[in-house]
Write an enzyme that holds these catalytic residues in place. Structure first.
Site, PDB file in Angstrom:
ATOM      1  N   SER A 147       0.812  -1.221   0.000  1.00  0.00           N
ATOM      2  CA  SER A 147       0.000   0.000   0.000  1.00  0.00           C
ATOM      3  C   SER A 147       0.846   1.272   0.000  1.00  0.00           C
ATOM      4  O   SER A 147       0.372   2.323  -0.441  1.00  0.00           O
ATOM      5  CB  SER A 147      -0.944   0.007   1.205  1.00  0.00           C
ATOM      6  OG  SER A 147      -0.228  -0.138   2.416  1.00  0.00           O
ATOM      7  N   ASP A 394      -3.241   6.711  11.674  1.00  0.00           N
ATOM      8  CA  ASP A 394      -2.452   6.052  10.627  1.00  0.00           C
ATOM      9  C   ASP A 394      -1.111   6.782  10.500  1.00  0.00           C
ATOM     10  O   ASP A 394      -1.027   7.869   9.921  1.00  0.00           O
ATOM     11  CB  ASP A 394      -3.218   6.088   9.312  1.00  0.00           C
ATOM     12  CG  ASP A 394      -2.468   5.409   8.166  1.00  0.00           C
ATOM     13  OD1 ASP A 394      -1.301   5.028   8.351  1.00  0.00           O
ATOM     14  OD2 ASP A 394      -3.065   5.269   7.074  1.00  0.00           O
ATOM     15  N   HIS A 397       0.958   5.345   6.301  1.00  0.00           N
ATOM     16  CA  HIS A 397       0.772   5.885   4.964  1.00  0.00           C
ATOM     17  C   HIS A 397       1.017   7.393   4.970  1.00  0.00           C
ATOM     18  O   HIS A 397       1.347   7.973   6.000  1.00  0.00           O
ATOM     19  CB  HIS A 397      -0.630   5.525   4.465  1.00  0.00           C
ATOM     20  CG  HIS A 397      -0.860   4.053   4.418  1.00  0.00           C
ATOM     21  ND1 HIS A 397      -1.572   3.376   5.393  1.00  0.00           N
ATOM     22  CD2 HIS A 397      -0.459   3.119   3.521  1.00  0.00           C
ATOM     23  CE1 HIS A 397      -1.600   2.088   5.100  1.00  0.00           C
ATOM     24  NE2 HIS A 397      -0.926   1.894   3.971  1.00  0.00           N
TER      25      HIS A 397
END
Length: 420
Positions: A147, A394, A397
């Site tokens: 990702s 998060d 990312h």
């Protein structure tokens, strides 16, 4: 003033005094202009060395693409530059998914979009989307990995798509494959992403349904993924985050007919998979045609104590980079980095050049660049989670626009140089 002139310039006659005053005034003005010019020129030279300017940098410096010899692009510092950055606006790129749309999901401090990476010994050229597309004309670029590599792929798409008219571009998922593709029809360019977080076949191969607390791989099965990489002109790999568990399972046989496995350490597994990948890569890719790159690991700012915070703080509410040179956050696995470097060195000794794009250090500084709580979460957060935002922040990312745009600027420096 007239008396002073008469005392010091007594030999002048009165009838010439008016004309002389004009001449003196013009001389003084010329000297003042020259002084201002040299002061400004000196300041501009000093600014280019100390990198404190907010003006667009190296707009006409195309030669940086022509030679990277002697230049370490990966050692440098982040410089605030709100004139040159961001390279695109979030709302102008329709392809950014909710995971990376930080502004849309409530982030109001936008300084994270405005940082430029400045190598110590050289400069990166100003990004020019049309020039890049012209250089890539007729080519297929493919990102392969997890990702974070998807994060970078979408960054590249956003960097390029703004100069492509509506009707001449298209994004779609390829049916029955882990492949997503962006087409720029005017330039006959394809910018693709292929989901393969562990490079070989694994229990995490579904591009969206892949939440796994354990890792299971079939190390003998790389062809399932690799057959999709064969016709790319530029390959950009990554594989790091999914190796974060201490151990993983290696199947004996296929997923369909075997339940027998060995448990090995993540480091041993990473080494074995990279060896399998290297052997396939050496014999199946036309290295005269295809440029190949491997992105190094990226930082995950989960431990605020690394940069002086108290308790269990993490990237939540961080708005500035770490400015301490050579800062290193404790979550990065340096041994994994060394395994990758060794694998690429072994490939090079076999005549196969896969360029390492070493973004590890530059991401260490950017604790401010993560989505944190400002993203779409695909499962509903419970009241207990909502009461503890840092628990679901998060810090893995990256917001777009943001840090991955710099990864692509570095990557393109190599790609364009080799296409010249």
């Amino acid at each position: 003033m007239e008396k002073k002139i008469k005392r010091t310039m007594g030999i002048w006659e009165v009838r010439y005094m008016f004309e002389s005053s004009i001449i003196i005034f013009l001389i003084i003005g010329a000297l003042a202009t020259t002084t201002v010019y040299y002061v400004n020129d000196s300041n501009e030279q000093e600014t280019s060395v100390d990198v404190i300017s907010h003006t667009p940098h190296n707009v006409n410096n195309k030669d940086v693409y022509d030679s990277l010899d002697g230049c370490d692009l990966f050692r440098g510092k982040w410089v605030h530059d709100n004139d040159s950055y961001p390279l695109y606006m979030e709302h102008q790129c329709p392809y950014i998914p909710g995971e990376f749309s930080c502004e849309e999901y409530g982030r109001t401090d936008l300084k994270y979009q405005q940082w430029r990476w400045q190598p110590h010994a050289c400069n990166l050229p100003r990004f020019d989307a049309k020039r890049v597309l012209e250089k890539l004309r007729g080519k297929r670029v493919m990102f392969v990995g997890d990702s974070v590599n998807r994060n970078q792929w979408l960054s590249m798409v956003c960097m390029l798509q703004s100069v492509i008219p509506l009707g001449l571009k298209k994004m779609h998922k390829v049916a029955n494959a882990s492949l997503f593709t962006f087409k720029a029809f005017e330039y006959d360019v394809s910018i693709d992403f292929y989901w393969a977080p562990l490079l070989v076949e694994s229990n995490a191969d579904h591009p969206s349904k892949h939440k796994r607390s354990d890792r299971v791989i079939n190390i003998q099965s790389i062809e399932k993924h690799a057959k999709n990489w064969l016709n790319a002109d530029i390959l950009v790999f990554n594989s790091y985050l999914w190796w974060g568990t201490p151990t993983l399972k290696i199947l004996h046989g296929s997923f369909a007919d075997s339940k027998r496995y060995n448990i090995i350490s993540n480091h041993d597994g990473y080494k074995m998979v990279l060896e399998k990948w290297s052997n396939w890569f050496t014999t199946h890719i036309d290295h005269k045609r295809t440029q190949s790159y491997f992105m190094s690991m990226t930082a995950t700012h989960q431990r605020g104590v690394d940069w002086g915070m108290q308790g269990t703080e993490n990237c939540l509410n961080e708005t500035e980079p770490v400015m301490k040179e050579d800062f290193w956050e404790s979550g990065s696995d340096l041994k994994m980095m060394r395994i990758l470097e060794s694998s690429l060195d072994n490939l090079k000794s076999r005549g196969v050049n896969v360029q390492l794009v070493n973004i590890t250090q530059l991401t260490q500084y950017r604790k401010d660049g993560h989505p944190s709580i400002h993203r779409l979460f695909y499962s509903t957060l419970k009241a207990k989670q909502l009461s503890n935002p840092k628990g679901y922040a998060d810090c893995t990312h990256w917001c777009l626009p943001g840090v991955p745009d710099t990864w692509n600027e570095l990557l393109l420096a190599y790609i364009i140089q080799r296409l010249n």
